[in-house]
Design a protein around this motif. Structure first.
Motif, PDB file in Angstrom:
ATOM      1  N   ALA A 264       0.675  -0.917  -0.133  1.00 24.21           N
ATOM      2  CA  ALA A 264       0.081  -0.037   0.083  1.00 24.21           C
ATOM      3  C   ALA A 264       0.655   1.130  -0.003  1.00 24.21           C
ATOM      4  O   ALA A 264       0.402   2.453  -0.110  1.00 24.21           O
ATOM      5  CB  ALA A 264      -0.748   0.128   1.282  1.00 24.21           C
ATOM      6  N   SER A 266       3.011   4.336  -1.090  1.00 20.40           N
ATOM      7  CA  SER A 266       2.850   5.269  -2.250  1.00 20.40           C
ATOM      8  C   SER A 266       4.171   5.282  -3.083  1.00 20.40           C
ATOM      9  O   SER A 266       4.143   5.306  -4.323  1.00 20.40           O
ATOM     10  CB  SER A 266       2.388   6.407  -2.022  1.00 20.40           C
ATOM     11  N   ARG A 269       4.986   1.796  -4.603  1.00 20.34           N
ATOM     12  CA  ARG A 269       3.935   1.764  -5.834  1.00 20.34           C
ATOM     13  C   ARG A 269       4.627   2.345  -7.094  1.00 20.34           C
ATOM     14  O   ARG A 269       4.697   2.016  -8.113  1.00 20.34           O
ATOM     15  CB  ARG A 269       2.706   1.879  -5.455  1.00 20.34           C
ATOM     16  N   SER A 287      -5.338  -3.053  -5.761  1.00 23.02           N
ATOM     17  CA  SER A 287      -5.775  -1.758  -5.295  1.00 23.02           C
ATOM     18  C   SER A 287      -5.537  -1.791  -3.645  1.00 23.02           C
ATOM     19  O   SER A 287      -5.404  -2.984  -2.981  1.00 23.02           O
ATOM     20  CB  SER A 287      -7.055  -1.462  -5.500  1.00 23.02           C
ATOM     21  N   LYS A 288      -5.328  -0.797  -3.166  1.00 22.03           N
ATOM     22  CA  LYS A 288      -4.863  -0.842  -1.505  1.00 22.03           C
ATOM     23  C   LYS A 288      -5.676  -1.664  -0.505  1.00 22.03           C
ATOM     24  O   LYS A 288      -5.308  -2.333   0.402  1.00 22.03           O
ATOM     25  CB  LYS A 288      -4.754   0.799  -1.040  1.00 22.03           C
ATOM     26  N   CYS A 291      -4.272  -4.826  -0.472  1.00 18.21           N
ATOM     27  CA  CYS A 291      -3.186  -5.271   0.061  1.00 18.21           C
ATOM     28  C   CYS A 291      -3.087  -5.719   1.443  1.00 18.21           C
ATOM     29  O   CYS A 291      -2.203  -6.606   1.862  1.00 18.21           O
ATOM     30  CB  CYS A 291      -2.006  -4.046   0.088  1.00 18.21           C
TER      31      CYS A 291
END
Ligand code: KG4
Ligand code: ZN
Length: 327
Positions: A264, A266, A269, A287-288, A291
């Motif tokens: 998750a 940022s 990613r 998608s978060k 996760c």
């Protein structure tokens, strides 16, 4: 095909209904973060007790939200290991009772495979692939061949990446879990504090040196917390991204999956997407909400296991695939 996914291996109680491996009809997660934050970390005894209180309610709301009844479910998927034993026992015993009383087959699922298969819900992924699983308990690089055999090619020699985030969070007197808060603070700062270089052979990881550096730095220096978080985060992400890309190139895979709670993050990613692109590797990140620990990922793993493992229902509890080979 409707699969009920049940996950209670750590501190989140989660139940989901997944249709045909792709449509999340419901994915209820009851988080215990608020309770454990009083202790600055997960307190296993308390986690198990919370699962006992929550499991029936979470199960009922997952069925309600999915607009199904138990008799509509084709398979029950449940996390078998690894995890906190008290926590695992609650979800797995609950699942066994449901299966026994209803006659619906039970598929035990390895938690790490659940994290990796969370990626398959939103994407069609071609194998072979490399997966990096980064959570509070794990930091592993895993090779997955065309037949869905899993081999761990690297792991942390000491702390997991998420654990390091949480411990640094505690040093900075941030609430538990530290990961998401450090991520947010880091986005407001500059990575201008030099971090130590930690060399580890092969595809293994080590975070304890970085953790000790952070402890000493915090004790001895005055600093802007946003900058310290940005510097720490940049180092952790560099380590994770560099080893992941190296593994993909060495093993000549075209697909890379990032999974687990730290997926998750940022910066992680963004960076893995950029580096993957540069090296012609297809990067897949859930998608978060997929996760963190959740029931849908366990149902997704069961869906893939049903498709790919012959005779799955003959001896579900002694399947070799319930563990991951190291090599
Ligand atoms: O997968 P997960 O929900 O539970 C385990 O199986 O451990 O992962 C939880 C971990 C915690 O250590 C938490 O701090 C970390 O994931 N985490 C993050 C972020 N969101 C969650 N770490 C860094 N940045 C984030 N945004
Ligand atoms: Zn997990």
């Amino acid at each position: 095909m409707l699969i009920l996914g049940i996950e209670t291996s750590c501190d989140d109680t989660s139940v989901a209904v997944l249709e045909n491996g792709k449509i999340i009809r419901s994915n209820i997660v009851s988080s215990q973060d608020r309770i454990h934050s009083l202790h600055g970390g997960i307190f296993p005894e308390l986690a198990a007790r919370q699962h006992i209180e929550n499991i029936s309610l979470v199960y009922e709301s997952a069925l309600r939200e999915a607009d199904v009844e138990l008799k509509d479910i084709d398979y029950i998927a449940s996390t078998y290991s690894p995890g906190l034993i008290g926590s695992l026992l609650v979800g797995f015993s609950f699942s066994k009772s449901l299966s026994f009383s209803s006659g619906i087959p039970l598929i035990p699922v390895h938690h790490i495979k659940g994290h990796i298969y969370s990626t398959f819900i939103e994407n069609d992924i071609s194998l072979p692939a490399i997966a990096l699983v980064v959570s509070g308990g794990h930091t592993s690089l895993i090779y997955i061949d065309e037949k869905h055999n899993f081999k761990e090619i690297g792991h942390t020699l000491d702390d997991a990446a998420g654990e390091t985030y949480d411990k640094v969070g505690r040093m900075l007197e941030l609430p538990f879990p530290g990961g998401p808060i450090i991520d947010k603070l880091a986005s407001q700062g500059e990575a201008n504090i030099e971090m130590p270089n930690i060399k580890v052979e092969g595809y293994n990881f080590s975070f304890s040196g970085l953790k000790t550096f952070m402890l000493n730095f915090i004790r001895k220096n005055s600093f802007k917390i946003e900058d310290l978080c940005a510097s720490f985060q940049s180092k952790v992400v560099d380590i994770l991204v560099n080893k992941s890309i190296k593994a993909c190139l060495d093993k000549r895979v075209k697909s890379f999956m990032l999974a687990g709670g730290v997926a998750a993050n940022s910066l992680l990613r963004d960076k893995i997407n950029i580096e993957g692109n540069k090296n012609s590797i297809n990067v897949y990140i859930p998608s978060k909400k997929l996760c963190i620990d959740n029931g849908a990922m366990i149902a997704s793993a069961a869906y893939q296991i049903i498709k790919n493992e012959k005779d799955i229902l003959k001896n579900p509890l002694t399947r070799p695939s319930l563990s991951i080979e190291r090599g």
